[in-house]
Design a protein around this motif. Sequence first.
Motif, PDB file in Angstrom:
ATOM      1  N   ILE A 123       0.863  -1.182   0.000  1.00 42.92           N
ATOM      2  CA  ILE A 123       0.000   0.000   0.000  1.00 42.92           C
ATOM      3  C   ILE A 123       0.896   1.227   0.000  1.00 42.92           C
ATOM      4  O   ILE A 123       1.768   1.379   0.867  1.00 42.92           O
ATOM      5  CB  ILE A 123      -0.942   0.020   1.220  1.00 42.92           C
ATOM      6  CG1 ILE A 123      -1.861  -1.215   1.201  1.00 42.92           C
ATOM      7  CG2 ILE A 123      -1.772   1.295   1.233  1.00 42.92           C
ATOM      8  CD1 ILE A 123      -2.811  -1.282   2.383  1.00 42.92           C
ATOM      9  N   TYR A 124       0.692   2.103  -0.982  1.00 53.18           N
ATOM     10  CA  TYR A 124       1.514   3.307  -1.125  1.00 53.18           C
ATOM     11  C   TYR A 124       0.754   4.525  -0.619  1.00 53.18           C
ATOM     12  O   TYR A 124      -0.425   4.709  -0.930  1.00 53.18           O
ATOM     13  CB  TYR A 124       1.943   3.475  -2.581  1.00 53.18           C
ATOM     14  CG  TYR A 124       2.872   2.365  -3.007  1.00 53.18           C
ATOM     15  CD1 TYR A 124       4.209   2.394  -2.654  1.00 53.18           C
ATOM     16  CD2 TYR A 124       2.386   1.255  -3.692  1.00 53.18           C
ATOM     17  CE1 TYR A 124       5.066   1.361  -2.998  1.00 53.18           C
ATOM     18  CE2 TYR A 124       3.233   0.220  -4.040  1.00 53.18           C
ATOM     19  CZ  TYR A 124       4.570   0.281  -3.694  1.00 53.18           C
ATOM     20  OH  TYR A 124       5.409  -0.754  -4.022  1.00 53.18           O
ATOM     21  N   LEU A 125       1.445   5.348   0.174  1.00 51.89           N
ATOM     22  CA  LEU A 125       0.785   6.461   0.857  1.00 51.89           C
ATOM     23  C   LEU A 125       0.968   7.781   0.112  1.00 51.89           C
ATOM     24  O   LEU A 125       0.671   8.837   0.655  1.00 51.89           O
ATOM     25  CB  LEU A 125       1.313   6.579   2.290  1.00 51.89           C
ATOM     26  CG  LEU A 125       1.310   5.273   3.108  1.00 51.89           C
ATOM     27  CD1 LEU A 125       1.589   5.566   4.563  1.00 51.89           C
ATOM     28  CD2 LEU A 125       0.004   4.513   2.951  1.00 51.89           C
ATOM     29  N   GLN A 126       1.447   7.722  -1.130  1.00 46.91           N
ATOM     30  CA  GLN A 126       1.587   8.900  -1.984  1.00 46.91           C
ATOM     31  C   GLN A 126       1.464   8.436  -3.431  1.00 46.91           C
ATOM     32  O   GLN A 126       1.555   7.247  -3.727  1.00 46.91           O
ATOM     33  CB  GLN A 126       2.928   9.615  -1.772  1.00 46.91           C
ATOM     34  CG  GLN A 126       4.144   8.760  -2.053  1.00 46.91           C
ATOM     35  CD  GLN A 126       4.405   7.734  -0.975  1.00 46.91           C
ATOM     36  OE1 GLN A 126       4.389   8.055   0.206  1.00 46.91           O
ATOM     37  NE2 GLN A 126       4.649   6.481  -1.368  1.00 46.91           N
ATOM     38  N   ASP A 127       1.208   9.394  -4.333  1.00 48.36           N
ATOM     39  CA  ASP A 127       1.114   9.056  -5.751  1.00 48.36           C
ATOM     40  C   ASP A 127       2.469   8.603  -6.277  1.00 48.36           C
ATOM     41  O   ASP A 127       3.521   9.088  -5.842  1.00 48.36           O
ATOM     42  CB  ASP A 127       0.665  10.270  -6.573  1.00 48.36           C
ATOM     43  CG  ASP A 127      -0.751  10.726  -6.228  1.00 48.36           C
ATOM     44  OD1 ASP A 127      -1.497   9.946  -5.601  1.00 48.36           O
ATOM     45  OD2 ASP A 127      -1.102  11.861  -6.600  1.00 48.36           O
ATOM     46  N   HIS A 128       2.440   7.689  -7.242  1.00 47.37           N
ATOM     47  CA  HIS A 128       3.651   7.285  -7.955  1.00 47.37           C
ATOM     48  C   HIS A 128       3.349   7.277  -9.453  1.00 47.37           C
ATOM     49  O   HIS A 128       2.844   6.295  -9.995  1.00 47.37           O
ATOM     50  CB  HIS A 128       4.123   5.898  -7.506  1.00 47.37           C
ATOM     51  CG  HIS A 128       4.832   5.892  -6.201  1.00 47.37           C
ATOM     52  ND1 HIS A 128       5.994   6.602  -5.980  1.00 47.37           N
ATOM     53  CD2 HIS A 128       4.554   5.280  -5.028  1.00 47.37           C
ATOM     54  CE1 HIS A 128       6.401   6.423  -4.735  1.00 47.37           C
ATOM     55  NE2 HIS A 128       5.537   5.632  -4.130  1.00 47.37           N
ATOM     56  N   HIS A 129       3.636   8.405 -10.085  1.00 44.62           N
ATOM     57  CA  HIS A 129       3.504   8.499 -11.541  1.00 44.62           C
ATOM     58  C   HIS A 129       4.825   8.930 -12.150  1.00 44.62           C
ATOM     59  O   HIS A 129       4.872   9.437 -13.266  1.00 44.62           O
ATOM     60  CB  HIS A 129       2.407   9.505 -11.907  1.00 44.62           C
ATOM     61  CG  HIS A 129       1.076   9.191 -11.290  1.00 44.62           C
ATOM     62  ND1 HIS A 129       0.360   8.054 -11.589  1.00 44.62           N
ATOM     63  CD2 HIS A 129       0.332   9.866 -10.362  1.00 44.62           C
ATOM     64  CE1 HIS A 129      -0.778   8.045 -10.888  1.00 44.62           C
ATOM     65  NE2 HIS A 129      -0.802   9.120 -10.132  1.00 44.62           N
ATOM     66  N   ASP A 130       5.911   8.722 -11.405  1.00 44.46           N
ATOM     67  CA  ASP A 130       7.218   9.228 -11.794  1.00 44.46           C
ATOM     68  C   ASP A 130       8.235   8.121 -12.029  1.00 44.46           C
ATOM     69  O   ASP A 130       9.418   8.383 -12.187  1.00 44.46           O
ATOM     70  CB  ASP A 130       7.763  10.170 -10.713  1.00 44.46           C
ATOM     71  CG  ASP A 130       7.764   9.516  -9.319  1.00 44.46           C
ATOM     72  OD1 ASP A 130       7.456   8.308  -9.222  1.00 44.46           O
ATOM     73  OD2 ASP A 130       8.075  10.220  -8.338  1.00 44.46           O
ATOM     74  N   GLY A 131       7.769   6.879 -12.050  1.00 42.17           N
ATOM     75  CA  GLY A 131       8.690   5.768 -12.231  1.00 42.17           C
ATOM     76  C   GLY A 131       9.458   5.402 -10.990  1.00 42.17           C
ATOM     77  O   GLY A 131      10.382   4.588 -11.047  1.00 42.17           O
ATOM     78  N   GLU A 132       9.104   5.981  -9.840  1.00 46.56           N
ATOM     79  CA  GLU A 132       9.841   5.731  -8.608  1.00 46.56           C
ATOM     80  C   GLU A 132       9.014   4.956  -7.586  1.00 46.56           C
ATOM     81  O   GLU A 132       9.302   4.973  -6.400  1.00 46.56           O
ATOM     82  CB  GLU A 132      10.341   7.044  -8.015  1.00 46.56           C
ATOM     83  CG  GLU A 132      11.382   7.723  -8.896  1.00 46.56           C
ATOM     84  CD  GLU A 132      12.108   8.854  -8.197  1.00 46.56           C
ATOM     85  OE1 GLU A 132      11.661   9.255  -7.107  1.00 46.56           O
ATOM     86  OE2 GLU A 132      13.114   9.319  -8.735  1.00 46.56           O
ATOM     87  N   GLY A 133       7.977   4.294  -8.063  1.00 44.21           N
ATOM     88  CA  GLY A 133       7.220   3.400  -7.207  1.00 44.21           C
ATOM     89  C   GLY A 133       7.719   1.975  -7.389  1.00 44.21           C
ATOM     90  O   GLY A 133       8.915   1.720  -7.426  1.00 44.21           O
ATOM     91  N   LEU A 134       6.800   1.049  -7.555  1.00 39.27           N
ATOM     92  CA  LEU A 134       7.165  -0.351  -7.741  1.00 39.27           C
ATOM     93  C   LEU A 134       7.379  -0.629  -9.227  1.00 39.27           C
ATOM     94  O   LEU A 134       6.535  -0.310 -10.071  1.00 39.27           O
ATOM     95  CB  LEU A 134       6.058  -1.255  -7.194  1.00 39.27           C
ATOM     96  CG  LEU A 134       6.361  -2.758  -7.158  1.00 39.27           C
ATOM     97  CD1 LEU A 134       7.486  -3.044  -6.171  1.00 39.27           C
ATOM     98  CD2 LEU A 134       5.107  -3.546  -6.777  1.00 39.27           C
ATOM     99  N   THR A 135       8.526  -1.222  -9.542  1.00 37.19           N
ATOM    100  CA  THR A 135       8.841  -1.630 -10.908  1.00 37.19           C
ATOM    101  C   THR A 135       8.923  -3.144 -10.932  1.00 37.19           C
ATOM    102  O   THR A 135       9.539  -3.757 -10.059  1.00 37.19           O
ATOM    103  CB  THR A 135      10.164  -1.007 -11.379  1.00 37.19           C
ATOM    104  OG1 THR A 135      10.029   0.416 -11.410  1.00 37.19           O
ATOM    105  CG2 THR A 135      10.534  -1.490 -12.768  1.00 37.19           C
ATOM    106  N   VAL A 136       8.283  -3.771 -11.927  1.00 39.57           N
ATOM    107  CA  VAL A 136       8.181  -5.230 -11.969  1.00 39.57           C
ATOM    108  C   VAL A 136       8.489  -5.738 -13.372  1.00 39.57           C
ATOM    109  O   VAL A 136       8.479  -4.984 -14.349  1.00 39.57           O
ATOM    110  CB  VAL A 136       6.766  -5.705 -11.555  1.00 39.57           C
ATOM    111  CG1 VAL A 136       6.388  -5.175 -10.175  1.00 39.57           C
ATOM    112  CG2 VAL A 136       5.726  -5.275 -12.594  1.00 39.57           C
TER     113      VAL A 136
END
Length: 283
Positions: A123-136
């Motif tokens: 569960i992510y507590l901020q937006d990730h639209h920058d390629g710096e969230g989860l990469t799979v």
Amino acid sequence: MGIKHELDESGFVVVPSVLDPDELTRLRETLRTHFLSRGTAFNLGWTQPNAAIECPDISWVFSHPNVVAAYRGAYESTDLLFTGHCDIHQDSFSAWHKDTGTENCYFDEDCFVEECRVVKMAIYLQDHHDGEGLTVVPGSHRSRQWGSSENDAISISTNAGDAVLFDVRLDHRGRRPSKFEHIVHIAAMSATKVIGRVAPSSRRPGQPAMLTRFAEHFARTTRQSLYFTIAPDDRFGEQFARNNMSRQRSQYTDPTSTAYPAGLVEGMGEAGISVFQPDLPTI
């Protein structure tokens, strides 16, 4: 296409709006407060293994109706087991890995079989639209090899409060360090090795907190996440729970602390989910 089908095909699925804005605010503050005085400095951020026990104020998340519904959809089963596994993170980064335990495998037998289906929720507590969230790497949950090519990878776009369900065998990583963070991280690893040689300690692993606090001053934003695992109540779920909790016990602040906080077991019971009970370690 249902959650289970997407997991079977790709190894991951995004579940939107698992938490609402008020719940997000509550959870952000819980993590912020926790990491002011606790947790382990890791990859220029903070992590807390065994968070289901060490951070009791997050207990409500595990039995949240949206969480339970997502997991029931993932397994298409009502026989579920809360494994006890939970990590919380703030501002750290990570390299490619699978969550099978790699060398210290969390399974007692071959997990690359159809019957093994253990899925984590992030569960992510901020937006990730920058390629710096989860990469799979989609589909990599079928491969025993890891360290996949970047050419096959995709960065998952999520909004604050979204959850990502992913197979523990899936190749994945978090955000990459900036050039500045890379330099500081090398210094942190070097300092850790020197300290370990000069003053060996049985304390939990980590890196010098001073360098992490230093890096915080240059962070563009605070990034927080919560990972935990609810598995099918079968032999693979039990193996993952037992072996993963053994790993977490080795990273406890207090190695004798194995009791879940008040209300966690009851809350999971009301949701119809069993709870793995780790054995008290011998000390």
